[in-house]
Scaffold this motif. Structure first.
Motif, mmCIF file in Angstrom:
data_model
loop_
_atom_site.group_PDB
_atom_site.id
_atom_site.type_symbol
_atom_site.label_atom_id
_atom_site.label_comp_id
_atom_site.label_asym_id
_atom_site.label_seq_id
_atom_site.Cartn_x
_atom_site.Cartn_y
_atom_site.Cartn_z
ATOM 1 N N ARG A 1 32.377 17.830 -11.902
ATOM 2 C CA ARG A 1 31.219 18.418 -11.208
ATOM 3 C C ARG A 1 31.260 18.129 -9.708
ATOM 4 N NH1 ARG A 1 28.464 21.048 -14.726
ATOM 5 N NH2 ARG A 1 28.496 20.381 -16.897
ATOM 6 N N LEU A 2 31.780 16.972 -9.346
ATOM 7 C CA LEU A 2 31.958 16.681 -7.918
ATOM 8 C C LEU A 2 32.976 17.635 -7.299
ATOM 9 C CD1 LEU A 2 31.920 12.781 -7.936
ATOM 10 C CD2 LEU A 2 30.174 14.302 -7.002
ATOM 11 N N HIS A 3 33.942 18.070 -8.106
ATOM 12 C CA HIS A 3 34.930 19.049 -7.635
ATOM 13 C C HIS A 3 34.242 20.349 -7.215
ATOM 14 C CE1 HIS A 3 38.282 21.845 -7.573
ATOM 15 N NE2 HIS A 3 37.672 22.542 -8.515
ATOM 16 N N HIS A 4 33.195 20.722 -7.927
ATOM 17 C CA HIS A 4 32.487 21.954 -7.577
ATOM 18 C C HIS A 4 31.711 21.811 -6.271
ATOM 19 C CE1 HIS A 4 33.437 24.562 -10.919
ATOM 20 N NE2 HIS A 4 33.387 23.496 -11.696
ATOM 21 N N LEU A 5 31.371 20.587 -5.889
ATOM 22 C CA LEU A 5 30.718 20.376 -4.595
ATOM 23 C C LEU A 5 31.720 20.406 -3.451
ATOM 24 C CD1 LEU A 5 28.254 17.493 -5.500
ATOM 25 C CD2 LEU A 5 27.725 19.911 -5.159
ATOM 26 N N GLN A 6 32.934 19.938 -3.727
ATOM 27 C CA GLN A 6 34.011 19.948 -2.728
ATOM 28 C C GLN A 6 35.294 20.387 -3.416
ATOM 29 O OE1 GLN A 6 33.669 16.163 -0.487
ATOM 30 N NE2 GLN A 6 34.502 17.406 1.175
ATOM 31 N N PRO A 7 35.588 21.684 -3.389
ATOM 32 C CA PRO A 7 36.716 22.243 -4.136
ATOM 33 C C PRO A 7 38.105 21.698 -3.807
ATOM 34 C CG PRO A 7 35.242 23.977 -3.389
ATOM 35 C CD PRO A 7 34.789 22.717 -2.737
ATOM 36 N N THR A 8 38.250 21.022 -2.701
ATOM 37 C CA THR A 8 39.563 20.459 -2.368
ATOM 38 C C THR A 8 39.733 19.033 -2.884
ATOM 39 O OG1 THR A 8 38.772 19.666 -0.229
ATOM 40 C CG2 THR A 8 39.791 21.864 -0.285
ATOM 41 N N ARG A 9 38.746 18.519 -3.592
ATOM 42 C CA ARG A 9 38.775 17.156 -4.126
ATOM 43 C C ARG A 9 38.627 17.186 -5.645
ATOM 44 N NH1 ARG A 9 37.473 13.712 0.234
ATOM 45 N NH2 ARG A 9 38.393 12.093 -1.059
ATOM 46 N N ASN A 10 38.977 16.084 -6.308
ATOM 47 C CA ASN A 10 38.851 15.945 -7.763
ATOM 48 C C ASN A 10 39.447 17.163 -8.489
ATOM 49 O OD1 ASN A 10 37.533 13.659 -7.030
ATOM 50 N ND2 ASN A 10 35.654 14.102 -8.117
ATOM 51 N N LEU A 11 40.704 17.395 -8.262
ATOM 52 C CA LEU A 11 41.360 18.595 -8.765
ATOM 53 C C LEU A 11 41.792 18.504 -10.227
ATOM 54 C CD1 LEU A 11 43.555 19.147 -5.610
ATOM 55 C CD2 LEU A 11 41.451 20.336 -6.209
ATOM 56 N N ASN A 12 41.955 17.301 -10.737
ATOM 57 C CA ASN A 12 42.526 17.151 -12.067
ATOM 58 C C ASN A 12 41.463 16.830 -13.101
ATOM 59 O OD1 ASN A 12 44.220 16.341 -14.289
ATOM 60 N ND2 ASN A 12 45.851 16.250 -12.770
ATOM 61 N N TYR B 1 49.053 19.923 -22.469
ATOM 62 C CA TYR B 1 48.232 19.609 -21.306
ATOM 63 C C TYR B 1 47.364 20.805 -20.918
ATOM 64 C CZ TYR B 1 46.887 18.430 -16.562
ATOM 65 O OH TYR B 1 46.156 18.196 -15.434
ATOM 66 N N TYR B 2 47.962 21.974 -20.860
ATOM 67 C CA TYR B 2 47.212 23.169 -20.452
ATOM 68 C C TYR B 2 46.116 23.495 -21.468
ATOM 69 C CZ TYR B 2 46.039 27.792 -18.782
ATOM 70 O OH TYR B 2 45.352 28.870 -18.309
ATOM 71 N N GLY B 3 46.443 23.375 -22.757
ATOM 72 C CA GLY B 3 45.452 23.628 -23.792
ATOM 73 C C GLY B 3 44.291 22.645 -23.708
ATOM 74 N N LEU B 4 44.604 21.383 -23.475
ATOM 75 C CA LEU B 4 43.575 20.358 -23.331
ATOM 76 C C LEU B 4 42.732 20.621 -22.091
ATOM 77 C CD1 LEU B 4 42.526 17.815 -24.691
ATOM 78 C CD2 LEU B 4 44.137 16.502 -23.312
ATOM 79 N N TYR B 5 43.385 21.010 -21.011
ATOM 80 C CA TYR B 5 42.659 21.345 -19.778
ATOM 81 C C TYR B 5 41.661 22.469 -20.038
ATOM 82 C CZ TYR B 5 41.574 23.860 -15.547
ATOM 83 O OH TYR B 5 40.897 24.524 -14.571
ATOM 84 N N GLU B 6 42.128 23.542 -20.634
ATOM 85 C CA GLU B 6 41.253 24.694 -20.879
ATOM 86 C C GLU B 6 40.079 24.327 -21.775
ATOM 87 O OE1 GLU B 6 40.941 27.755 -19.697
ATOM 88 O OE2 GLU B 6 42.592 27.408 -18.309
ATOM 89 N N TYR B 7 40.346 23.569 -22.839
ATOM 90 C CA TYR B 7 39.282 23.201 -23.774
ATOM 91 C C TYR B 7 38.264 22.268 -23.103
ATOM 92 C CZ TYR B 7 36.786 21.510 -27.824
ATOM 93 O OH TYR B 7 35.791 21.172 -28.707
ATOM 94 N N LEU B 8 38.729 21.227 -22.429
ATOM 95 C CA LEU B 8 37.802 20.303 -21.777
ATOM 96 C C LEU B 8 37.010 20.999 -20.672
ATOM 97 C CD1 LEU B 8 39.904 17.028 -21.517
ATOM 98 C CD2 LEU B 8 37.952 17.481 -23.007
ATOM 99 N N HIS B 9 37.673 21.854 -19.929
ATOM 100 C CA HIS B 9 36.993 22.583 -18.857
ATOM 101 C C HIS B 9 35.905 23.478 -19.443
ATOM 102 C CE1 HIS B 9 36.991 25.484 -15.311
ATOM 103 N NE2 HIS B 9 36.623 24.316 -14.817
ATOM 104 N N TRP B 10 36.192 24.135 -20.532
ATOM 105 C CA TRP B 10 35.201 24.971 -21.199
ATOM 106 C C TRP B 10 34.037 24.119 -21.700
ATOM 107 C CZ3 TRP B 10 33.815 25.307 -26.486
ATOM 108 C CH2 TRP B 10 32.968 26.376 -26.787
ATOM 109 N N CYS B 11 34.341 22.965 -22.298
ATOM 110 C CA CYS B 11 33.293 22.075 -22.799
ATOM 111 C C CYS B 11 32.387 21.578 -21.673
ATOM 112 C CB CYS B 11 33.899 20.873 -23.523
ATOM 113 S SG CYS B 11 34.643 21.280 -25.104
ATOM 114 N N MET B 12 32.940 21.400 -20.500
ATOM 115 C CA MET B 12 32.141 20.939 -19.362
ATOM 116 C C MET B 12 31.179 22.017 -18.884
ATOM 117 S SD MET B 12 35.021 18.950 -17.216
ATOM 118 C CE MET B 12 35.939 17.636 -17.971
#
Length: 89
Positions: A40-51, A7-18
């Motif tokens: 990207r909506l998470h970057h507009l409101q950091p307390t939302r769309n966390l996953n 999960y962590y590896g997938l998170y890091e890779y997908l986050h980097w790809c974004m």
């Protein structure tokens, strides 16, 4: 334990790809584009769309934001309010 590392590896890779788009085949998929928009909506409101990897958690914990929040405030330049043809409204 293996699931956690996966999960962590997938998170890091997908986050980097974004954040570093490239000619990756899966980035044109409907699922990736939805997850990318979710993030990207998470970057507009950091307390939302966390996953990033499993956005279903945002549904469960009610942290999902489905669209960008509207900004309400004063209009600084009334001339900027034009119709689609460029004429003042």
């Amino acid at each position: 334990m293996a699931a956690m590392f996966l999960y962590y590896g997938l998170y890091e890779y997908l986050h980097w790809c974004m954040h570093v788009p490239g000619p990756r085949r899966f980035q044109s998929s409907r699922l990736f584009r939805w997850i990318d928009r979710h993030h990207r909506l998470h970057h507009l409101q950091p307390t939302r769309n966390l996953n990033v990897v499993l956005p279903i958690a945002d549904f469960v914990f009610r942290t999902r934001l489905s669209r960008a929040p509207m900004r309400v405030g004063r209009i600084r330049d009334p001339a900027s309010l034009t119709t689609h043809r460029g004429a003042p409204s």
